[in-house]
Scaffold this active site. Structure first.
Site, short mmCIF file in Angstrom:
data_model
loop_
_atom_site.label_atom_id
_atom_site.label_comp_id
_atom_site.label_asym_id
_atom_site.label_seq_id
_atom_site.Cartn_x
_atom_site.Cartn_y
_atom_site.Cartn_z
N LYS A 88 0.85 -1.20 0.00
CA LYS A 88 0.00 0.00 0.00
C LYS A 88 0.88 1.24 0.00
CE LYS A 88 -3.75 2.29 2.53
NZ LYS A 88 -4.59 2.30 3.73
N SER A 163 -9.58 2.59 2.86
CA SER A 163 -8.69 3.24 1.93
C SER A 163 -7.74 2.31 1.19
CB SER A 163 -7.85 4.29 2.67
OG SER A 163 -7.03 3.67 3.65
N SER A 187 -9.85 0.47 7.16
CA SER A 187 -9.30 0.46 5.80
C SER A 187 -8.72 -0.85 5.32
CB SER A 187 -8.25 1.55 5.65
OG SER A 187 -8.87 2.77 5.45
N1 GLN Z 1 -12.79 5.47 6.40
C1 GLN Z 1 -12.05 5.85 7.58
C2 GLN Z 1 -11.49 7.23 7.43
O1 GLN Z 1 -11.67 7.81 6.40
C3 GLN Z 1 -10.97 4.85 7.88
C4 GLN Z 1 -9.78 4.98 7.03
C5 GLN Z 1 -8.67 4.10 7.42
O2 GLN Z 1 -8.85 3.11 8.13
N2 GLN Z 1 -7.47 4.49 7.03
O3 GLN Z 1 -10.90 7.77 8.30
#
Ligand code: GLN
Length: 495
Positions: A88, A163, A187
């Site tokens: 990632k 994400s 995410s």
């Molecule tokens: N959707 C959540 C956010 O936007 C979690 C994102 C993540 O776990 N990096 O903060």
């Protein structure tokens, strides 16, 4: 499907050891598949075929040495020798640009490698590329990437979740058997669910955050994706363990994640009523309940539990995460690294660089976070959120006095359409209701596929357990995957 893409991680490892194919052949097959499908899927921000082939060549030399010197001693081989992976693009890899899905880091080449990535390199992987992510991992759909969204391999009109959407989609499309992810509020688990793969967010502190570009430092966890629990176990085990370079990394031994003989007999599973709320897609609830029943048939003792502060996780997270993000992102000022826009005075340089480099969601979070931390509001917002965070943590402690783990949905719905929530940040945030509590409490969470909805989109289930009990979750999922084949299904990609 290409013959290599159909192989599991373990088939690949045994094929390499037997000499049925070389790591270079395996990597070439994987690169060919990436090149064929990438125009439709867009899983990568940076493609690194030369690096992958160089690492595969080194893996082949290592296999040759082993065959020559001591072929009986397979334990001498690095555990992932010759396996293609994606990383990632929020994890640093020395010499390869790391963008975090942001324009502000478009040309950032890190001078060092994240510990989790280094451990994978030491285990012998071949890095195919840096996978797509929402900008700074802020999002639930990968649509906030400055490099364009990833498409869900089960339906190209839909999001892969986020994400870590690039990594989840890549594993679902069988581009690579393993990919890393990070999880600050869901995410790893939510995209694993939307893409029909297995994803593990370890306990906070289990895997080093050194070299992970920080989003919410008290929430961020590094983990990964694979088809099955057994495969993700091997990957996360490789990355886990104490790291002196991360002061929050746990100085605890990592138990074996060996899953042989894993059973659900006598495992106490709690089902929290607060996770089966009104508005949840009926097919999601049905599939998750059916999986719980299946686990009960396999010997688990299922009982209701209560996590009464669950409803507060969303507002608490959307105060704490932006607050931490606003502090972490202050370093991108156009002076030290990353994009620089010119200006007459120092403040103009800051203003224009941040204005041009950050996308709208990142700016929204910085504003929210700065506000929540400002003098006069700190106690009312940030301080209050921290108190409620403690209550959420206590909910889990009390539940884990009675059960070994809890089972629940991952997200209220299956994968939504690209563009469906982009104009409505609150609707996007609501996708995270079931994943945020684990990060606030620091407990591990594992997602794996348990069915499909009427449109043919995968449904995932989530198990959460006590701190450092990733192995229990993996064993439970492995026992389930032993008698089901949802995790073996793959999307039709004859495009
Ligand atoms: N959707 C959540 C956010 O936007 C979690 C994102 C993540 O776990 N990096 O903060």
């Amino acid at each position: 499907m290409d013959s290599f893409a159909a192989l599991s991680l373990f088939d690949m490892l045994s094929g390499l050891r037997r000499g049925d194919f070389s790591a270079v052949e395996l990597t070439r097959a994987c690169l060919a598949r990436v090149e064929r499908l990438e125009p439709a899927l867009h899983t990568l921000i940076t493609y690194t075929p030369e690096l992958a082939l160089e690492q595969a060549g080194a893996a082949d030399r290592r296999y040759a040495e082993w065959r020559r010197d001591d072929p009986s001693a397979a334990w001498n081989l690095p555990p992932l020798l010759g396996i293609p992976v994606m990383i990632k693009d929020v994890l640093c890899l020395k010499g390869v640009r790391t963008t975090c899905g942001s324009k502000i880091l478009e040309n950032f080449i890190p001078p060092y490698t994240a510990t989790a990535v280094q451990r994978l390199l030491d285990a012998g992987v071949a890095v195919v590329g840096k996978s797509n992510t929402d900008e700074y991992a802020m999002g639930s759909s990968t649509e906030n990437s400055a490099y364009g969204p990833t498409h869900n391999p089960w339906d190209l009109q839909r999001v892969p979740g986020g994400s870590s959407g690039g990594s989840a989609a890549a594993v679902a499309a069988r581009l690579v058997p393993l990919a890393t992810g990070t999880d600050t509020g869901g995410s790893i688990r939510q995209p694993a669910s939307y893409c029909g793969v297995t994803g593990l967010k370890p306990t906070y502190g289990r895997v080093s955050r050194y070299g992970l570009v920080a989003y919410g430092s008290s929430l961020d966890a590094v983990g990964g994706f694979a088809r099955s629990a057994a495969e993700v176990a091997l990957m996360v085990h490789t990355m886990a363990g104490h790291d002196p370079l991360d002061s929050t990394s746990a100085a605890l031994p990592v138990p074996s994640y060996g899953l042989e003989g894993a059973s659900l007999k006598g495992v106490r599973i709690g089902v929290p009523a607060e996770y089966f709320i009104e508005g949840i897609q009926p097919e999601v609830e049905q599939a998750v309940r059916a999986a719980i029943t299946q686990m009960e048939r396999l010997g688990a003792a299922v009982q209701p539990v209560s996590l009464p502060h669950t409803a507060y996780a969303l507002p608490v997270y959307y105060l704490i995460a932006p607050a931490e993000a606003s502090a972490n992102l202050a370093r991108y000022d156009g002076v030290r690294f990353g994009l620089r826009e010119s200006g007459d005075a120092m403040w103009d340089v800051f203003f224009h660089s941040r204005g041009a480099g950050f996308g709208p969601e990142v700016k929204r979070r910085i504003m929210l976070g700065t506000y929540a931390l400002s003098a006069g509001y700190y106690d009312a917002y940030y301080g209050q959120a921290q108190k409620v965070r403690t209550l959420i943590k206590q909910d889990f402690e009390q539940a884990f006095d009675m059960v070994d783990m809890v089972a629940c949905p991952v997200a209220p719905s299956t994968a939504f359409k690209l563009g469906e929530h982009t104009d409505d940040p609150l609707a996007m945030y609501l996708e995270d209701v079931f994943t945020l509590p684990a990060n606030l409490a620091g407990v591990p969470g594992l997602t794996f596929p348990v069915g499909f909805d009427a449109r043919g989109l995968p449904v995932g289930m989530q198990l959460m357990g006590p701190h450092y009990k990733e192995d229990s979750l993996l064993r439970a999922a492995h026992a389930y995957q032993h008698v089901t084949d949802w995790h073996m299904r793959s999307p039709d990609l004859s495009i």
